[in-house]
Each structure stands twice: as C-alpha cells, then as structure tokens.
Design an enzyme around this catalytic site. Sequence first.
Site, PDB file in Angstrom:
ATOM      1  N   ILE A  90       2.759 -13.779   5.936  1.00  0.00           N
ATOM      2  CA  ILE A  90       2.816 -14.199   4.535  1.00  0.00           C
ATOM      3  C   ILE A  90       4.177 -14.806   4.221  1.00  0.00           C
ATOM      4  CG2 ILE A  90       2.772 -13.393   2.139  1.00  0.00           C
ATOM      5  CD1 ILE A  90       0.719 -11.263   3.096  1.00  0.00           C
ATOM      6  N   ARG A 109       3.749  -3.894  -1.247  1.00  0.00           N
ATOM      7  CA  ARG A 109       3.300  -2.563  -1.664  1.00  0.00           C
ATOM      8  C   ARG A 109       4.275  -2.037  -2.711  1.00  0.00           C
ATOM      9  NH1 ARG A 109      -0.701  -3.995   0.255  1.00  0.00           N
ATOM     10  NH2 ARG A 109      -2.088  -2.961   1.762  1.00  0.00           N
ATOM     11  N   HIS A 124      -2.623  -6.425  -8.452  1.00  0.00           N
ATOM     12  CA  HIS A 124      -2.867  -6.383  -7.005  1.00  0.00           C
ATOM     13  C   HIS A 124      -3.987  -7.351  -6.607  1.00  0.00           C
ATOM     14  CE1 HIS A 124      -2.262  -3.584  -3.310  1.00  0.00           C
ATOM     15  NE2 HIS A 124      -2.476  -4.821  -2.930  1.00  0.00           N
ATOM     16  N   GLU A 151      -1.410   2.920  -8.591  1.00  0.00           N
ATOM     17  CA  GLU A 151      -2.441   1.934  -8.889  1.00  0.00           C
ATOM     18  C   GLU A 151      -3.783   2.616  -9.078  1.00  0.00           C
ATOM     19  OE1 GLU A 151      -2.282  -0.911  -5.695  1.00  0.00           O
ATOM     20  OE2 GLU A 151      -0.420  -1.802  -6.414  1.00  0.00           O
ATOM     21  N   GLY A 170       6.838 -11.719   8.193  1.00  0.00           N
ATOM     22  CA  GLY A 170       5.560 -11.832   8.878  1.00  0.00           C
ATOM     23  C   GLY A 170       4.791 -13.073   8.445  1.00  0.00           C
ATOM     24  N   SER A 213      15.567  -6.841  12.917  1.00  0.00           N
ATOM     25  CA  SER A 213      16.717  -7.154  13.758  1.00  0.00           C
ATOM     26  C   SER A 213      17.083  -8.624  13.614  1.00  0.00           C
ATOM     27  CB  SER A 213      16.430  -6.832  15.229  1.00  0.00           C
ATOM     28  OG  SER A 213      15.331  -7.590  15.704  1.00  0.00           O
ATOM     29  N   THR A 265       4.802  -8.653  -3.756  1.00  0.00           N
ATOM     30  CA  THR A 265       3.357  -8.779  -3.515  1.00  0.00           C
ATOM     31  C   THR A 265       2.957  -7.987  -2.277  1.00  0.00           C
ATOM     32  OG1 THR A 265       3.755 -10.846  -2.297  1.00  0.00           O
ATOM     33  CG2 THR A 265       3.160 -11.049  -4.625  1.00  0.00           C
TER      34      THR A 265
END
Length: 328
Positions: A162, A236, A284, A265, A160, A183, A234
């Site tokens: 990032i 989850r 985080h 967390e 995506g 995919s 970075t």
Amino acid sequence: MDRQTVALRVLAHFLPTETVLEIIAPESDWLDVHWCHEDDDDTLHRELPEAEAIWHVLRPLSGDDLRRASHLRLVHKLGAGVNTIDVDTATELGVAVANMPGANAPSVAEGTVLLMLAALRRLPALDRAIRGGRGWPTDATLSETVRDIGSCTVGLVGYGNIAKRVEQILHAMGATVLHTNTSDDGTDTWRPLSGLLTESDIVSLHLPLTPATDKLIDRGALDRMKTEAVLVNTSRGGVIDERALIEALRAGRLAAAGLDVFAIEPVTDDNPLLQLDNVVLTPHVTWVTRDTMRRYLLEAVDNCRRLYQGHDLVNVVNGRQDGKRVHR
C-alpha cells in the site's frame, strides 16, 4: 457421504452484494457458500460446525469460535491483516490461515491520498461552512493554513504494497516522499522513525498491528512532528495512542488528522475525535470498493479451489499450506 465428494462448504462472514453473487455463481457445482452478517453471532455459531473454510473480514475470530468449527481447514482473510484471527489457536488445530497481501492496495492507497487532501485542504470545515449558509470563506488565514501536496514532504511509516502505491501517486503530484520500515534499505529516502517524523509535513501509517507497533505513535512521537503537520492512518487504529493524539489535536501541537481506523471499532458515540473540527473520519472503508471486493473474491475462490482439489494453498501465514487439518 465422503466430504471430499461433495461441494466445499464455506462460511462467508459478510452479506453478499449482487456483484459478489455473480462472481460466485459459476462455481456453485463445487462451492457451497453460506452467508452470515458480521454482527449475527447466532448464525455464526450455527454455521461454524459444518464450515470447511471461512472468508473472514473484520469481526474477530476467537479461539472459542475456531474450536466450534470441527471441520474447518482454512480461514481466509479478505485483506492483509490477520490480527483479528486467533492464529495461534488455528495453528494448534491444524487450520491454515491465509491472507491477500496487496489485493486492497490500489483502493487503500487512493483512500489514503483522499484523507491527506481532505485534511490538508480543510475540506470538512469548508463543506460545513457553505452548507451552513456562511457563504464564501472569509477566513483570512485560509491561504496560510492549506497546502498543496506537491509542496509537502510526506513520510510513509511502513513500506509494503500500500505504501509503495501511495508513493507512486504522491510522486505524480510532485511531493517529496520519505519512508521507514524495520531496517535501513540503503535508499536516499529511508529515514529512522524519529527523523521521518521531524522532517515530514504529512505522516501516513502503513503498519500491521503487532506487539512492536502497538501505540507506536505515542505522545513522544507526536511531539517530534511539526505543529503544522497532518497525520493519516489507514492501517490499524492501535498503532496510534488515541488519547495522546486527541490531546495533541486539541492543543494545536498537530494541525490535523485523517483517520480510517480507530482503537475501538465501531467508533463509540463518546469518542472525542468525533467532536474535533481538525479531523477527517471514515469508518474503516478505504479498502471498500467494487474493484477490491472482486479481487478478494477471485483470490478466495482460487484458494478454496486449491483446497478442494488437494493442492497447496497460497499466502498462508501460519506454516500450513496443504489445508489438511490435524486430527484432535
């Protein structure tokens, strides 16, 4: 008084800095922001019944929380991941949930590369050595165990906003970059996950936490990685089977890890990751910069203005774009 003739009441689930207040101040004629520390449940529950919008960061918003907010029309995530919001309940109540895809991408991308470099170059260990009075490094293996990113193959799991920014930085540094997502996209750099794990010197995770990605990087995935590889997360914490990662790092089946996110967390004091020398940790915060916060606030204010003026909202993830709450 008709609620549409007064300022829009927002509950910001964090405490503001001076910079944040400066951004909000020019909007005070129509925007009424109330601030609440993420750990202050008393204030949260007191403010929820009057809130028309919530600016949400990380402390989970449960279905019970949302049901307390009888005037709520919008939950706006300051960030991209909405796994900390009970979206199903929000949808049931007619509350729009919006996020900010890409707003934190520049900061998280830089933070990701920072963790790669720190883990790859054994920065924490070298820092501790010189602070501990052990002088210049005498470890003869140093030149055999640290590498240049430009000589590495880096695999991006998820592709995506990032990940694509990370890719740009890595290309500038001379790295070979592979990627995988749901995919085959027909590019020469796409790999299935198993192939990416096998080929990469550094594996970097850029995935939302969903049922499909929960513990995606499990014992089997870690076993497919090179023993000298570095794993960076970075996204989850739940994307990694943390117990399996700890075992791999202890046993030398993985060289190092750079982690900004964790299964639980805040991290508990007894988390074994805190005791491992081959792990670089941050709490985080790769997204936390003044620049990202400014982008967040500008987008949050814009969507609230849309809500106030009766216009369609943007970046809604649960299908409601008009911000008109369904009456119960």
